[in-house]
Design an enzyme around this catalytic site. Structure first.
Site, mmCIF file in Angstrom:
data_model
loop_
_atom_site.group_PDB
_atom_site.id
_atom_site.type_symbol
_atom_site.label_atom_id
_atom_site.label_comp_id
_atom_site.label_asym_id
_atom_site.label_seq_id
_atom_site.Cartn_x
_atom_site.Cartn_y
_atom_site.Cartn_z
ATOM 1 N N GLN A 255 0.925 -1.206 0.023
ATOM 2 C CA GLN A 255 0.070 -0.057 0.089
ATOM 3 C C GLN A 255 0.765 1.385 -0.185
ATOM 4 O O GLN A 255 0.548 2.136 -0.608
ATOM 5 C CB GLN A 255 -0.969 -0.017 1.088
ATOM 6 N N HIS B 114 1.338 3.292 -3.318
ATOM 7 C CA HIS B 114 0.432 4.041 -3.882
ATOM 8 C C HIS B 114 1.051 5.461 -4.397
ATOM 9 O O HIS B 114 0.495 6.117 -5.156
ATOM 10 C CB HIS B 114 -0.721 4.284 -2.785
ATOM 11 N N GLU C 297 -7.872 4.522 7.000
ATOM 12 C CA GLU C 297 -8.451 3.786 5.835
ATOM 13 C C GLU C 297 -8.640 2.277 5.864
ATOM 14 O O GLU C 297 -9.714 1.624 5.560
ATOM 15 C CB GLU C 297 -8.039 4.299 4.574
ATOM 16 N N HIS C 298 -7.526 1.513 5.553
ATOM 17 C CA HIS C 298 -7.313 0.042 5.539
ATOM 18 C C HIS C 298 -6.923 -0.274 6.879
ATOM 19 O O HIS C 298 -5.757 0.149 7.187
ATOM 20 C CB HIS C 298 -6.493 -0.338 4.602
ATOM 21 N N ASP D 57 -8.845 -3.709 -2.902
ATOM 22 C CA ASP D 57 -8.724 -2.715 -3.887
ATOM 23 C C ASP D 57 -9.071 -2.825 -5.273
ATOM 24 O O ASP D 57 -9.530 -2.308 -6.059
ATOM 25 C CB ASP D 57 -7.023 -2.464 -3.922
ATOM 26 N N HIS E 37 -46.003 30.151 12.475
ATOM 27 C CA HIS E 37 -46.067 28.702 12.775
ATOM 28 C C HIS E 37 -47.490 28.414 13.434
ATOM 29 O O HIS E 37 -48.068 27.396 13.162
ATOM 30 C CB HIS E 37 -44.781 27.973 13.299
#
Ligand SMILES: NC(=O)c1ccc[n+]([C@@H]2O[C@H](COP(=O)([O-])OP(=O)(O)OC[C@H]3O[C@@H](n4cnc5c(N)ncnc54)[C@H](O)[C@@H]3O)[C@@H](O)[C@H]2O)c1
Ligand SMILES: [Zn+2]
Length: 442
Positions: free
Chosen positions: A251, A254, A319-320, A353, A413
């Site tokens: 990862q 990336h 995230e992961h 992914d 109202h």
């Protein structure tokens, strides 16, 4: 107390970077706002050396991209798209419209309505990330969005064939070869040639994520999905140094700003993993990027027990999160902040992914504290409605409403309620609101 064998970038360094990205995006959005297509073209030339009359791909160009792929490539894309579509459909089916009588004569309901137009960004700066086309376009289509627009940057100076094929096979209605801030802005703000969408979705680099963030409000966004982050939670029973190192670097590749963190109860495993990372960085073809990410953002944390690991992992809100321990379900049952969990060493982030069927567009930078990832529900608006079936129910609710309006000082109202109590109420019902219509003062 946990020990840090390696620490990532300081909070100050991260804040400086965020500020510079924020300023760049602000300037570019303002330019596209005033100059539209001309600004989009200038920016595409500046950042991607990519100049065309129209950035929309024609049916012939799209077919040409599909034709460049092998039969196996197309089958593999189809397999991945089937998994993503199938799980999205199951999630869609789990969302029910409701209509109930909550009190005698009072009917409340909600409907899940698809948005009318979605803009799906597919990243392609460093790698042609075709998987993002399945994640956004298919999910929007399963939700029932009629107009799905999608943008991806050029790759090696032209549209990336695999991305374009995936966008088309996923069912996109308009495909543009346009990247970065200019793509997000063109879809979100609209230009002379691109009609604006109602929601912007999909992952991207820091510029893409920030552009979506700044446009939020004017259009919807799925979530803050910036540079990938991964957290590996491991012990000696569920994992070894080679597995942990492979999953961290997998990862980190990336981008140079992708944090990869090892959290473990075993100092031995931690040291083995660090040695393995050094070894793999000598041979991994994408080591140049992965090394930068590991050096700047990599962390290794040794905790005392599973309980402490849950506490630290929830704080990181990655995230992961891959869990390779004796009892992965302990983390499923106890963790509260994560984009997606990968339980046990038979699976891993790459499956998610690329192919397994869960959505890979996931929250970064601690957004996992308040949202999960992209899913079919993000393309649906849950809109309520109500009706009142009987005079009695209208008068009864009207009396409560009238008194509550008086508490707030809302005369208008209150009158909305009073007029209904007068028309629909029975005289023998005790009533604390105005019994008579409003009349002008003499
Ligand atoms: N959070 C998630 O769910 C998730 C999932 C997959 C990928 N990602 C992330 O997506 C990102 C993909 O990034 P990428 O760069 O490869 O592709 P990208 O398509 O996101 O960005 C490329 C574009 O960035 C623009 N750009 C580049 N440098 C710029 C600059 N200095 N100023 C303004 N614009 C500039 C260019 O226009 C280019 O087209 C990675 O960071 C990856 O980690 C996130
Ligand atoms: Zn990834």
């Amino acid at each position: 107390m946990a020990i840090y064998l390696k620490r990532g970038a300081t909070a100050q360094a991260k804040a400086d970077r965020d500020r510079s990205v924020r300023d760049t995006v602000e300037g570019i959005l303002a330019d596209i706002e005033t100059r539209g297509d001309d600004a989009v073209r200038d920016l595409s030339i500046k950042f991607d050396k990519w100049d065309r009359d129209s950035y929309r791909l024609t049916p012939t160009e799209i077919q040409d991209c599909i034709d460049q792929l092998s039969g196996q490539d197309l089958k593999d894309i189809e397999f991945a798209q089937t998994q993503v579509r199938n799980f999205a459909q199951i999630q869609r089916d789990s969302m029910k419209d409701v209509e109930v009588e909550t009190l005698p004569g009072v009917v409340l309901g909600h409907k899940n309505l698809p948005l009318n137009a979605a803009g799906c960004y597919v990243p392609g700066g460093k790698y042609p990330l075709l998987a993002s086309a399945h994640m956004s376009v298919i999910t929007a289509k399963v939700a029932g969005v009629p107009r799905v627009v999608t943008c991806a940057p050029p790759f090696n100076g032209k549209p990336a064939p695999a991305i374009v094929a995936a966008q088309a096979m996923a069912g996109a209605d308009e495909i543009y070869c346009l990247g970065g801030i200019q793509a997000v802005a063109a879809m979100g703000i609209g230009t002379q040639s691109i009609a604006p969408v109602d929601i912007l979705v999909g992952p991207g680099n820091a510029f893409v994520a920030e552009a979506k963030r700044q446009l939020f409000g004017r259009v919807g966004i799925d979530l803050f999905a910036g540079p990938t982050e991964t957290l590996v939670i491991a012990d000696e029973i569920g994992c070894d140094g080679e597995l942990a190192a492979t999953d961290l670097l997998g990862q980190a590749e990336h981008g140079p700003d992708s944090p990869a963190i090892l959290l473990t109860t075993s100092e031995k495993l931690a040291r083995e993993t660090m040695a393995e990372i050094d070894r793999l960085l000598q041979i991994l073809p994408t080591a140049e990027i992965a090394r930068k990410a590991w050096d700047a953002y990599g962390e290794v944390i040794v905790a005392e027990n599973d309980e402490e690991m849950v506490r630290i992992a929830d704080e990181i809100a990655s995230e992961h999160v891959q869990v390779m321990t004796r009892d992965p379900d302990y983390f499923l049952n106890n963790m509260t902040n994560y984009g997606a969990l990968f339980l046990g060493n038979r699976t891993n982030v790459s499956y998610g992914d690329k192919v397994i069927g869960t959505n890979h567009t996931l929250p970064t930078k601690k957004a996992a504290r308040y949202t999960g990832g992209l899913w079919v529900g993000k393309f649906l608006k849950t809109c309520t409605y109500q009706r009142v079936l009987t005079d009695e129910a209208s008068a009864m609710i009207g009396e409560y409403c009238s008194r509550l309006c008086a508490l707030e000082g809302f005369a208008g109202h209150g009158e909305q309620a009073n007029i209904r109590v007068r028309r629909f109420g029975h005289r023998d019902v005790p009533y604390a609101g105005r019994a008579e219509p409003l009349v002008a003062a003499e």
